[in-house]
Design a protein around this motif. Structure first.
Motif, PDB file in Angstrom:
ATOM      1  N   GLU A 120       0.814  -1.212   0.000  1.00 37.40           N
ATOM      2  CA  GLU A 120       0.000   0.000   0.000  1.00 37.40           C
ATOM      3  C   GLU A 120       0.850   1.267   0.000  1.00 37.40           C
ATOM      4  N   GLU A 121       2.161   1.123   0.167  1.00 40.55           N
ATOM      5  CA  GLU A 121       3.046   2.283   0.313  1.00 40.55           C
ATOM      6  C   GLU A 121       4.281   2.158  -0.582  1.00 40.55           C
ATOM      7  N   ASP A 143      -5.364  -2.641   3.342  1.00 44.62           N
ATOM      8  CA  ASP A 143      -6.300  -1.781   2.613  1.00 44.62           C
ATOM      9  C   ASP A 143      -6.334  -2.291   1.174  1.00 44.62           C
ATOM     10  N   ASN A 145      -8.203  -1.766  -1.497  1.00 40.50           N
ATOM     11  CA  ASN A 145      -8.295  -0.798  -2.590  1.00 40.50           C
ATOM     12  C   ASN A 145      -6.982  -0.053  -2.799  1.00 40.50           C
ATOM     13  N   LYS A 146      -6.317   0.294  -1.707  1.00 39.92           N
ATOM     14  CA  LYS A 146      -5.048   1.018  -1.825  1.00 39.92           C
ATOM     15  C   LYS A 146      -3.961   0.116  -2.391  1.00 39.92           C
ATOM     16  N   ALA A 149      -4.651  -0.135  -6.072  1.00 35.42           N
ATOM     17  CA  ALA A 149      -4.412   1.166  -6.706  1.00 35.42           C
ATOM     18  C   ALA A 149      -2.925   1.426  -6.873  1.00 35.42           C
ATOM     19  N   GLU A 150      -2.134   1.088  -5.876  1.00 33.19           N
ATOM     20  CA  GLU A 150      -0.684   1.262  -5.964  1.00 33.19           C
ATOM     21  C   GLU A 150      -0.080   0.333  -7.010  1.00 33.19           C
TER      22      GLU A 150
END
Length: 292
Positions: A120-121, A143, A145-146, A149-150
């Motif tokens: 996520e990061e 997460d 979705n995150k 998305a990433e």
């Protein structure tokens, strides 16, 4: 023993228990890291995965491996010639980035870069990879979705995002059953799963086009270490029994005739009719997506 172990402590602990010998071997958790890699490289799962990568992204050079664990996938893909960047939040020498570094040195790989981070990061550039590959890690997202998305952000346009062997549940009761039956959940408490709808919504929201959903019995990628030939033989035997039943019912035909073939086609025998994935707790799915 304390209430919950870390993932590394869990793997070290089950290595000492005879009842977990098979799981340790089949999940590539053995202490001999290169042995895990060599066995994974020869597996039906990895062979079929490579076929999909070549089919859907034949000219790919740059690959991101998210959640590499002890490094079996990152190393195997690097040995296949991909320029691999691997993301793994665990720093340990047993099941994390430390293990990957040991393997990188063992194989003397110059085409492998290791980052310690959560999916996520990602601290990586936009539109950077031909393939983003995630094996058995999307269901661990804190997460969802995150995470997706990433992964999408760093994938090149028309690049491939492929998730491998993620646990799927259909409702909360199904999830409770999965967690209760998972052999390692009682030790570390870190298992999780999402519904197919949740996975697919996260992908669509991240501007990914889903091109293939592989359910549990659709591919050896998901049901491995059960052998592909074993599953296909069971399906073949079931089809032969249906044909024989029809032949006896028709009676006057001693061989499989056109009439029987037509009837058989109408009746149909699919993997779904032979196998019931609802009987598999936390059955695994895989997804292939193109970035729009």
């Amino acid at each position: 023993m304390k209430d919950k172990m870390t993932w590394e402590e869990t793997i070290k602990f089950i290595r000492t228990l005879p009842e977990f010998k098979g799981l340790v071997e089949k999940a590539y958790f053995e202490e001999d890291l290169p042995l895990n890699v060599e066995r994974f490289k020869k597996s039906e799962e990895f062979t079929e995965t490579l076929q999909l990568l070549k089919q859907y992204q034949p000219d790919a050079k740059f690959l991101l491996d998210i959640g590499s664990g002890n490094g079996i996938s990152a190393i195997a893909l690097a040995l296949e010639g991909y320029n691999v960047v691997t993301i793994e939040p665990d720093s340990s020498d047993t099941v994390g980035a430390g293990a990957i570094r040991k393997l990188k040195e063992h194989y003397n790989l110059s085409n492998l870069e290791i980052h310690e981070a959560f999916a996520e990061e990602l601290q990586l550039p936009n539109n950077n990879f031909d393939i983003v590959y995630a094996r058995q890690c999307l269901h661990h997202a804190y997460d969802l979705n995150k995470f997706v998305a990433e992964a999408s952000r760093v994938t090149k346009k028309r690049g491939l995002f492929i998730t491998i062997r993620d646990h799927v549940i259909f409702n909360e009761k199904d999830k409770e059953w999965f967690l209760a039956t998972h052999p390692l959940q009682k030790f570390y408490g870190g298992e999780n799963a999402f519904t197919p709808t949740e996975y697919k919504n996260a992908m669509v929201n991240a501007r990914l086009q889903i091109i293939k959903e592989l359910k549990y019995y659709d591919s050896v990628i998901n049901y491995f270490p059960a052998p592909k030939q074993g599953i296909e033989n069971q399906l073949k035997n079931r089809k032969e029994k249906v044909i024989e039943k029809l032949r006896k019912k028709i009676g006057i035909f001693s061989t499989i005739t056109l009439v029987q073939k037509i009837v058989f086609k109408v009746v149909g025998v699919s993997k779904e009719s032979v196998y019931d994935e609802s009987k598999i707790p936390g059955r695994m799915y895989s997804y292939l997506c193109f970035k729009k």
